[in-house]
Design a protein around this motif. Structure first.
Motif, PDB file in Angstrom:
ATOM      1  N   ILE A 113       8.189 -12.314  -1.237  1.00 10.17           N
ATOM      2  CA  ILE A 113       9.430 -11.893  -0.535  1.00 10.17           C
ATOM      3  C   ILE A 113      10.609 -11.430  -1.416  1.00 10.17           C
ATOM      4  CG2 ILE A 113      11.066 -12.609   1.356  1.00 10.17           C
ATOM      5  CD1 ILE A 113       8.272 -11.173   2.709  1.00 10.17           C
ATOM      6  N   PRO A 114      10.710 -12.262  -2.616  1.00 11.15           N
ATOM      7  CA  PRO A 114      11.955 -12.126  -3.380  1.00 11.15           C
ATOM      8  C   PRO A 114      11.897 -10.872  -3.780  1.00 11.15           C
ATOM      9  CG  PRO A 114      11.069 -14.538  -3.398  1.00 11.15           C
ATOM     10  CD  PRO A 114      10.377 -13.981  -2.719  1.00 11.15           C
ATOM     11  N   PRO A 115      10.661 -10.572  -4.797  1.00  9.84           N
ATOM     12  CA  PRO A 115      10.175  -9.615  -5.661  1.00  9.84           C
ATOM     13  C   PRO A 115      10.063  -7.658  -4.629  1.00  9.84           C
ATOM     14  CG  PRO A 115       7.933 -10.366  -5.947  1.00  9.84           C
ATOM     15  CD  PRO A 115       9.444 -11.233  -5.003  1.00  9.84           C
ATOM     16  N   LYS A 293       7.243  -0.627   4.217  1.00 13.93           N
ATOM     17  CA  LYS A 293       5.312  -0.751   3.580  1.00 13.93           C
ATOM     18  C   LYS A 293       5.362  -0.347   2.003  1.00 13.93           C
ATOM     19  CE  LYS A 293       2.683   2.077   5.064  1.00 13.93           C
ATOM     20  NZ  LYS A 293       2.532   3.050   6.252  1.00 13.93           N
ATOM     21  N   GLN A 294       5.994   0.402   2.172  1.00 14.89           N
ATOM     22  CA  GLN A 294       6.405   1.459   0.571  1.00 14.89           C
ATOM     23  C   GLN A 294       6.138   0.921  -0.558  1.00 14.89           C
ATOM     24  OE1 GLN A 294       4.171   4.556   0.336  1.00 14.89           O
ATOM     25  NE2 GLN A 294       4.394   3.579  -1.856  1.00 14.89           N
ATOM     26  N   ALA A 295       7.183  -0.558  -0.391  1.00 20.75           N
ATOM     27  CA  ALA A 295       7.964  -1.001  -1.637  1.00 20.75           C
ATOM     28  C   ALA A 295       7.265  -2.225  -1.308  1.00 20.75           C
ATOM     29  CB  ALA A 295       9.152  -1.575  -1.064  1.00 20.75           C
ATOM     30  N   LEU A 296       6.448  -2.788  -0.153  1.00 16.89           N
ATOM     31  CA  LEU A 296       5.332  -3.693  -0.946  1.00 16.89           C
ATOM     32  C   LEU A 296       4.029  -3.072  -1.278  1.00 16.89           C
ATOM     33  CD1 LEU A 296       4.546  -6.234  -0.143  1.00 16.89           C
ATOM     34  CD2 LEU A 296       3.500  -5.978   1.757  1.00 16.89           C
ATOM     35  N   VAL A 297       3.274  -1.843  -1.067  1.00 16.84           N
ATOM     36  CA  VAL A 297       2.426  -1.249  -1.736  1.00 16.84           C
ATOM     37  C   VAL A 297       2.782  -1.010  -3.286  1.00 16.84           C
ATOM     38  CG1 VAL A 297       0.851   0.925  -1.930  1.00 16.84           C
ATOM     39  CG2 VAL A 297       1.133  -0.082   0.343  1.00 16.84           C
ATOM     40  N   ASP A 298       4.103  -0.282  -3.471  1.00 15.85           N
ATOM     41  CA  ASP A 298       3.976  -0.088  -5.164  1.00 15.85           C
ATOM     42  C   ASP A 298       4.269  -1.148  -5.568  1.00 15.85           C
ATOM     43  OD1 ASP A 298       4.250   2.287  -4.049  1.00 15.85           O
ATOM     44  OD2 ASP A 298       6.458   2.214  -4.353  1.00 15.85           O
ATOM     45  N   LEU A 299       4.678  -2.985  -5.197  1.00 21.80           N
ATOM     46  CA  LEU A 299       4.820  -4.063  -5.916  1.00 21.80           C
ATOM     47  C   LEU A 299       3.899  -5.038  -6.368  1.00 21.80           C
ATOM     48  CD1 LEU A 299       7.079  -6.625  -6.486  1.00 21.80           C
ATOM     49  CD2 LEU A 299       6.306  -7.317  -4.001  1.00 21.80           C
ATOM     50  N   LEU A 300       2.690  -4.243  -5.204  1.00 14.51           N
ATOM     51  CA  LEU A 300       1.569  -4.716  -5.080  1.00 14.51           C
ATOM     52  C   LEU A 300       0.238  -4.161  -6.279  1.00 14.51           C
ATOM     53  CD1 LEU A 300       0.351  -6.573  -1.573  1.00 14.51           C
ATOM     54  CD2 LEU A 300       0.997  -7.771  -3.279  1.00 14.51           C
ATOM     55  N   ALA A 301       0.383  -3.277  -6.218  1.00 11.60           N
ATOM     56  CA  ALA A 301      -0.255  -2.510  -6.797  1.00 11.60           C
ATOM     57  C   ALA A 301       0.255  -2.117  -8.615  1.00 11.60           C
ATOM     58  CB  ALA A 301       0.165  -1.201  -6.934  1.00 11.60           C
ATOM     59  N   GLU A 302       2.096  -2.708  -8.796  1.00  8.09           N
ATOM     60  CA  GLU A 302       2.258  -2.665  -9.700  1.00  8.09           C
ATOM     61  C   GLU A 302       1.548  -4.541 -10.649  1.00  8.09           C
ATOM     62  OE1 GLU A 302       6.546  -2.548 -10.331  1.00  8.09           O
ATOM     63  OE2 GLU A 302       6.161   0.058  -9.563  1.00  8.09           O
ATOM     64  N   ASP A 303       1.728  -4.839  -9.537  1.00 10.71           N
ATOM     65  CA  ASP A 303       1.339  -6.195  -9.394  1.00 10.71           C
ATOM     66  C   ASP A 303      -0.178  -5.999 -10.433  1.00 10.71           C
ATOM     67  OD1 ASP A 303       1.986  -9.405  -9.956  1.00 10.71           O
ATOM     68  OD2 ASP A 303       1.156  -9.597  -8.677  1.00 10.71           O
ATOM     69  N   GLY A 304      -0.802  -5.751  -9.629  1.00  8.10           N
ATOM     70  CA  GLY A 304      -2.691  -5.728 -10.110  1.00  8.10           C
ATOM     71  C   GLY A 304      -2.872  -5.180 -11.344  1.00  8.10           C
ATOM     72  N   ALA A 305      -1.769  -4.099 -12.032  1.00  9.93           N
ATOM     73  CA  ALA A 305      -2.251  -3.537 -12.760  1.00  9.93           C
ATOM     74  C   ALA A 305      -1.326  -4.508 -13.931  1.00  9.93           C
ATOM     75  CB  ALA A 305      -1.122  -1.993 -12.971  1.00  9.93           C
ATOM     76  N   ALA A 306      -0.486  -5.014 -13.626  1.00 12.39           N
ATOM     77  CA  ALA A 306      -0.135  -5.784 -15.127  1.00 12.39           C
ATOM     78  C   ALA A 306      -1.308  -7.458 -15.350  1.00 12.39           C
ATOM     79  CB  ALA A 306       1.175  -6.604 -14.687  1.00 12.39           C
ATOM     80  N   THR A 307      -2.115  -8.016 -13.780  1.00 13.59           N
ATOM     81  CA  THR A 307      -2.988  -8.824 -14.431  1.00 13.59           C
ATOM     82  C   THR A 307      -3.983  -8.270 -14.527  1.00 13.59           C
ATOM     83  OG1 THR A 307      -3.370  -8.793 -11.995  1.00 13.59           O
ATOM     84  CG2 THR A 307      -1.891  -9.911 -12.427  1.00 13.59           C
ATOM     85  N   THR A 308      -4.237  -7.539 -14.523  1.00 14.69           N
ATOM     86  CA  THR A 308      -5.386  -6.822 -15.118  1.00 14.69           C
ATOM     87  C   THR A 308      -5.021  -5.862 -16.980  1.00 14.69           C
ATOM     88  OG1 THR A 308      -5.203  -4.307 -14.670  1.00 14.69           O
ATOM     89  CG2 THR A 308      -6.342  -6.151 -13.238  1.00 14.69           C
ATOM     90  N   GLU A 309      -4.214  -6.005 -16.888  1.00 12.13           N
ATOM     91  CA  GLU A 309      -4.060  -5.400 -18.686  1.00 12.13           C
ATOM     92  C   GLU A 309      -4.316  -6.775 -19.764  1.00 12.13           C
ATOM     93  OE1 GLU A 309       0.256  -3.890 -18.461  1.00 12.13           O
ATOM     94  OE2 GLU A 309      -0.429  -2.010 -17.599  1.00 12.13           O
TER      95      GLU A 309
END
Length: 309
Positions: A113-115, A293-309
């Motif tokens: 929620i905060p991000p 929804k779009q903001a949440l999808v983008d947030l999770l996509a970026e977070d997932g990419a960051a954790t796999t780098e």
């Protein structure tokens, strides 16, 4: 000949506010009108429809009748369609305005929620967002009662009348004290922890989920401690009072108690939880809910990419 209806949008708005708050005083305060105006509008609506919409409980608020629940569903659908029409007409405007309330699952709130609010403020500074926390059933109740337009929660069941779109996945992991013999392992099976005391995150539905993971692994745990507080679970474990299973992963190993925990992957086929954004199935999504929804999808996509780098 123009179609005439025995009700007005104002009456429906007042009715919806009462159904949301289940209290006429609270509804009138939210609407910024006199309680007598709300009471009169609802009474006129009931007379026009020839049906009782609320059971009035002296000093205890309101209870929706079956007729009231039916009207609430259709009112939410109607308001959703009107909001979508207004959003479409105003589509050439640069930004969204108005208000939206998000229902959020307890343990997802501090992580998402905060991000999410920060991102929404950047993208839509004139959109007012409020949040209602609760467990899974409370999230659904907030949706159905009109207290929230969208819910960010886990897919813990198939809920009637609720559309759940998967936007992320949370795999479970073992939580151990840093001095635990298995803390340095890359992964551990639940069977290897079967003789150890268990610290249970004791939230409705969540507790069944965690215990089902242990049962599927053939483990009958000794539930030594129960708590509804996510951080308390981590603190119990950090002090060596047992192990636990959690899905969300803080970016720090430190706990409120001062000690740290070790996060260890679970080996084998252990069921994770889908993160969903839920809305009422028969209510048209507004531009505001689509923006969330779009903001949440983008947030999770970026977070997932960051954790796999």
């Amino acid at each position: 000949m123009a179609q005439r209806f025995p009700l007005t949008l104002t009456q429906l708005s007042y009715f919806a506010a009462c159904a949301k708050a289940l209290n006429m005083t609270a509804a009138s305060q939210e609407l910024h009108v006199a309680q007598s105006a709300v009471s009169t509008a609802v009474a006129q609506l009931e007379r026009s429809l020839g049906a009782t919409l609320f059971i009035r409980q002296h000093s205890k608020g309101l209870i929706l009748t079956a007729a009231g629940e039916s009207l609430l569903r259709d009112t939410q659908r109607l308001f959703g369609m009107l909001s979508e029409t207004i959003d479409t007409i105003q589509a050439d405007r640069d930004d969204l305005t108005g208000q939206i309330t998000i229902a959020s699952f307890h343990t997802l709130t501090p992580f998402l929620i905060p991000p999410l609010l920060h991102r929404l403020r950047e993208r839509h500074p004139n959109l007012a967002v409020s949040v209602r926390e609760g467990d899974y059933e409370q999230n659904l109740a907030d949706l159905r009662g009109g207290r929230a337009e969208v819910a960010i929660t886990y897919a813990l069941s198939n809920a009637d009348g609720v559309a759940q779109e998967v936007v992320g996945h949370a795999a479970p992991h073992a939580v151990l004290s840093t001095d635990h013999p298995l803390a340095s392992r890359a992964s551990v099976s639940l069977a290897e922890l079967s003789s150890e005391p268990f610290v249970l995150l004791d939230l409705p539905d969540s507790n069944d989920y965690f215990l089902s993971l242990l049962a599927a692994a053939g483990v009958s745990p000794e539930v030594r401690y129960r708590t509804k507080n996510y951080e308390a679970v981590r603190s119990f474990v950090a002090m060596g009072l047992g192990f636990s299973i959690l899905n969300q992963r803080p970016r720090t190993a430190a706990t409120y108690a001062g000690n740290s925990i070790a996060t260890v992957e679970l080996s084998g086929d252990v069921r994770g939880l889908d993160v969903t954004i839920a809305t009422l199935a028969q209510v048209e999504q507004t531009a505001r809910s689509k923006a969330v929804k779009q903001a949440l999808v983008d947030l999770l996509a970026e977070d997932g990419a960051a954790t796999t780098e």
